[in-house]
Write a protein that holds these residues in place. Structure first.
Motif, short mmCIF file in Angstrom:
data_model
loop_
_atom_site.label_atom_id
_atom_site.label_comp_id
_atom_site.label_asym_id
_atom_site.label_seq_id
_atom_site.Cartn_x
_atom_site.Cartn_y
_atom_site.Cartn_z
N ARG A 199 109.59 45.63 -59.15
CA ARG A 199 110.59 45.65 -60.21
C ARG A 199 111.81 46.46 -59.80
O ARG A 199 111.76 47.24 -58.86
N LEU A 200 112.90 46.24 -60.51
CA LEU A 200 114.14 47.01 -60.28
C LEU A 200 114.67 46.87 -58.86
O LEU A 200 114.96 47.85 -58.18
N ASN A 201 114.77 45.64 -58.41
CA ASN A 201 115.39 45.31 -57.14
C ASN A 201 116.42 44.21 -57.39
O ASN A 201 116.87 44.03 -58.53
N GLN A 202 116.75 43.46 -56.37
CA GLN A 202 117.71 42.35 -56.50
C GLN A 202 117.10 41.09 -55.89
O GLN A 202 117.78 40.31 -55.23
N LEU A 203 115.80 40.92 -56.11
CA LEU A 203 115.08 39.78 -55.54
C LEU A 203 115.48 38.49 -56.24
O LEU A 203 115.77 38.48 -57.44
N THR A 204 115.49 37.40 -55.48
CA THR A 204 115.89 36.10 -55.99
C THR A 204 114.83 35.06 -55.67
O THR A 204 113.85 35.35 -54.99
N GLY A 205 115.05 33.85 -56.13
CA GLY A 205 114.14 32.75 -55.83
C GLY A 205 112.98 32.68 -56.80
O GLY A 205 112.96 33.35 -57.83
N HIS A 206 112.02 31.85 -56.46
CA HIS A 206 110.85 31.63 -57.30
C HIS A 206 109.72 32.59 -56.93
O HIS A 206 109.63 33.04 -55.79
#
Length: 155
Positions: free
Chosen positions: A77-84
């Motif tokens: 949590r609290l990152n900048q992850l993208t995608g599915h």
């Protein structure tokens, strides 16, 4: 056990951590780490807790994390992850906490992950409410009043 949390670390998450084959817990929350979560972390077969929260990690959640059969806690949590959210995380049959909220992930949550919520060990799934989740039973408005409830979605 390796805890590097809140040390103001900068740079990328170290790939070399994957060489620590007996590492069971890796905490690196609350730093300024950037870049992708290394796919090599899927080689850490003894890993039970992988806590990468509160950094600036980008890219997709590696599908290789589904190889971590002993994983109990995955907190990104609290990152900048993208995608599915990868369906491979459904292979982590011992998962208790899966915390994916406060990123830029897309839904829906795969049915393989929803099936984990039926296990005795499972405690909590945290995703943002914009990620469709058929196994979430309610949406949290951002307050910390919903701990240890199956399938929490965070706004």
């Amino acid at each position: 056990y390796l805890d590097l949390s809140a040390n103001k670390l900068r740079g990328s998450l170290p790939r070399e951590i994957s060489n620590l084959s007996n590492l069971s817990q890796f905490f690196v929350k609350g730093n300024d780490l950037t870049g992708n979560i290394p796919s090599e972390y899927g080689n850490l077969t003894s890993m039970t807790r992988l806590i990468l929260a509160g950094n600036k990690s980008t890219g997709n959640i590696p599908t290789t994390l589904g190889l971590l059969k002993n994983l109990n806690y995955l907190v990104v949590r609290l990152n900048q992850l993208t995608g599915h959210v990868p369906t491979s995380l459904g292979n982590c049959s011992k998962i208790e906490l899966l915390s994916l909220d406060r990123n830029f992930l897309l839904g829906p949550i795969p049915k393989e992950i929803c099936e984990l919520t039926n296990s005795e060990a499972f405690e909590e799934l945290q995703v943002d409410c914009n990620v469709s989740c058929s196994c979430c039973d309610r949406c949290n408005d951002g307050f910390d009043d919903c701990l240890k409830v199956f399938g929490i979605c965070n706004v």
